[in-house]
Structures are given as structure tokens and as C-alpha cells.
Scaffold this motif. Structure first.
Motif, PDB file in Angstrom:
ATOM      1  N   TYR A 126       0.828  -1.211   0.000  1.00  0.00           N
ATOM      2  CA  TYR A 126       0.000   0.000   0.000  1.00  0.00           C
ATOM      3  C   TYR A 126       0.865   1.265   0.000  1.00  0.00           C
ATOM      4  O   TYR A 126       0.540   2.239   0.676  1.00  0.00           O
ATOM      5  CB  TYR A 126      -0.971  -0.012   1.186  1.00  0.00           C
ATOM      6  N   SER A 127       1.941   1.253  -0.749  1.00  0.00           N
ATOM      7  CA  SER A 127       2.793   2.440  -0.878  1.00  0.00           C
ATOM      8  C   SER A 127       2.820   2.968  -2.303  1.00  0.00           C
ATOM      9  O   SER A 127       2.941   4.181  -2.502  1.00  0.00           O
ATOM     10  CB  SER A 127       4.215   2.136  -0.393  1.00  0.00           C
ATOM     11  N   THR A 128       2.683   2.117  -3.309  1.00  0.00           N
ATOM     12  CA  THR A 128       2.581   2.616  -4.685  1.00  0.00           C
ATOM     13  C   THR A 128       1.234   3.285  -4.933  1.00  0.00           C
ATOM     14  O   THR A 128       1.040   3.907  -5.978  1.00  0.00           O
ATOM     15  CB  THR A 128       2.781   1.489  -5.720  1.00  0.00           C
ATOM     16  N   ILE A 129       0.319   3.189  -3.987  1.00  0.00           N
ATOM     17  CA  ILE A 129      -1.007   3.791  -4.161  1.00  0.00           C
ATOM     18  C   ILE A 129      -0.947   5.320  -4.243  1.00  0.00           C
ATOM     19  O   ILE A 129      -1.888   5.943  -4.741  1.00  0.00           O
ATOM     20  CB  ILE A 129      -1.964   3.381  -3.017  1.00  0.00           C
ATOM     21  N   HIS A 130       0.140   5.910  -3.771  1.00  0.00           N
ATOM     22  CA  HIS A 130       0.266   7.367  -3.843  1.00  0.00           C
ATOM     23  C   HIS A 130       1.077   7.835  -5.051  1.00  0.00           C
ATOM     24  O   HIS A 130       1.298   9.038  -5.212  1.00  0.00           O
ATOM     25  CB  HIS A 130       0.893   7.892  -2.553  1.00  0.00           C
ATOM     26  N   VAL A 131       1.514   6.897  -5.882  1.00  0.00           N
ATOM     27  CA  VAL A 131       2.319   7.227  -7.054  1.00  0.00           C
ATOM     28  C   VAL A 131       1.401   7.440  -8.259  1.00  0.00           C
ATOM     29  O   VAL A 131       0.611   6.559  -8.591  1.00  0.00           O
ATOM     30  CB  VAL A 131       3.324   6.103  -7.361  1.00  0.00           C
TER      31      VAL A 131
END
Length: 237
Positions: A126-131
Motif C-alpha cells: 500500500y505504498s505505490t497507491i500514492h504514485v
């Protein structure tokens, strides 16, 4: 190594937003993984593959936040050398306080300060969700670069076609965009970056319990091919 350079606008707003909510987010999410057996299963598979195919190299939790998943991987008993990377200094401060035995570094997935082929596994939970969409190929190219041949990469994200924008979270003013994506699209982008897709898992959203969700959840597992060129042998064209 790749230098990250000055942060992009979305990185600044994401970093500042998580800095603002770090202590409250740590308290809110503390028991989340314990309440989600499917997610624990996904992480267990990733960890076993990293232990078996990572050559004993370190495993990075990229976008680790408060370090709760970093710690979970470390505690699985597989001997993984796990460390966390995150944009937010305040989230990292919480991670270091809560998990003093683990290593946490400030950094960006757009330009990881790691040597080529130096990781035995990479988790982007759930970290690429802000890219933004236009930056995702660059991120996946970085994942390919830092992974050793045969090492796995595991992504977790919300499933959908439209982003969610938040201006308030946990009582604080934020500016966050959650990019929801289809697993097939994520898998295609990973392949374009030279990674082999191993599995795609999709589940319906939880509407009850302590952690209700707004969207279905997706999990895509891939790995860097063992061939040196990342795409196949000399006969592949």
C-alpha cells in the motif's frame, strides 16, 4: 545506485500528510494485520519466496510507514534481514521507536539509494497507491534494478478505476491521493519493467469489523527473472 533528486509535488504532499498523522496512524493501524488473515497469508508466501530465492540478501519494505509490516516479516522466523524505507521522517520516527531492533531509512521509491541487484526481496505494501500513473513505470524499473535475479516483489493496493482524494484524516488536514488500480494493469506494468508475474489475488472489500474498507483489495506478486538480461536467454530474440 540511483539518486532520488528533489522530491516531486506528490512526494512532498504525501510526506507532509503522513508527517502530520504519524502518531495517530500508528495507534489506529496497530491491530490491522492481526485482523486480516488473507493479508498475512500473502505476506507469508512473499517471505518464504524471499528466504528461498533471495540469496540471503536484505529485504526492503518500501513505503514502510510505522514499520508494523516490516516487523511482521522479521518475526516470521525465516531469518529475513528486513529493513524499511519511507518518505516521512515522522513515520520513521515512530517505526524506530516501536521497533528499535530494525533498521529504517528515509528514501524514495522513485530513486532508491541501493546498489543494483542488492535485494533478496521487495515489499511495496500500500505504498505505490500514492504514485501517479505516469510515474509507475519508473518505480517498477527501480524495483527491477535493485532486485537480485530470482528475488520476489510483492505489491498491495486498492482495486478500482478512480482515485480517492482525502483532505482530512485522523483529525488532521492532509492532501493525499489514493490511486486505485486493476490487478491486470499492475501486472502488465510489472511485465513491461522486465519482471515475471507470479500471482494476482483479488478480494472483496470488508464492510464490517474494526477496519472497514472503501474498495476491494489487490495483491500482485512478481519476481526478477534469473536470466541476466531480465527477459530471457539469447535465443529469445
Amino acid at each position: 545506485m540511483t539518486a532520488s533528486g528533489p522530491p516531486a509535488d506528490f512526494q512532498r504532499t504525501t510526506r507532509d500528510s503522513y508527517d502530520a498523522i504519524a502518531p495517530a496512524y500508528a495507534e489506529f493501524s496497530r491491530g490491522e494485520l492481526a485482523a486480516k488473515p488473507l493479508e498475512r497469508g500473502v505476506l507469508a508466501v512473499f517471505a518464504e519466496l524471499a528466504a528461498a530465492g533471495g540469496g540471503g540478501l536484505p529485504v526492503a519494505d518500501v513505503g514502510c510507514g510505522t514499520g508494523r509490516v516490516t516487523a511482521h516479516l522479521s518475526e516470521l522466523g525465516l531469518g529475513l534481514d528486513v529493513f524499511g524505507i519511507d518518505l516521512s521522517p515522522q513515520m520513521l520516527a515512530v517505526a524506530r521507536q516501536d521497533h528499535p531492533g530494525l533498521r529504517f531509512e528515509e528514501g524514495s521509491m522513485l530513486g532508491l539509494d541501493l546498489p543494483d541487484g542488492s535485494l533478496g526481496g521487495l515489499l511495496a505494501w500500500y505504498s505505490t497507491i500514492h504514485v501517479p500513473d505516469e510515474e509507475l513505470p519508473r518505480v517498477f524499473a527501480e524495483f527491477h534494478r535493485v532486485l537480485a535475479p530470482g528475488a520476489p516483489v510483492q505489491l498491495g493496493f486498492q482495486v478500482g478505476d478512480e482515485p480517492l482524494r482525502m483532505t482530512e484524516a485522523l483529525g488532521e488536514e492532509v492532501s493525499l491521493v489514493f490511486h486505485r488500480r486493476q490487478p491486470e494493469r499492475v501486472a502488465a506494468l510489472l511485465r513491461e519493467a522486465g519482471l515475471e508475474v507470479v500471482s494476482r489475488v483479488w478480494r472483496e472489500r470488508e464492510t464490517e469489523g474494526p477496519f472497514p474498507e472503501r474498495a476491494p483489495q489487490g495483491f500482485v506478486l512478481a519476481r526478477r527473472p534469473r536470466m541476466a538480461d531480465g527477459y530471457g536467454g539469447a535465443e529469445s530474440g
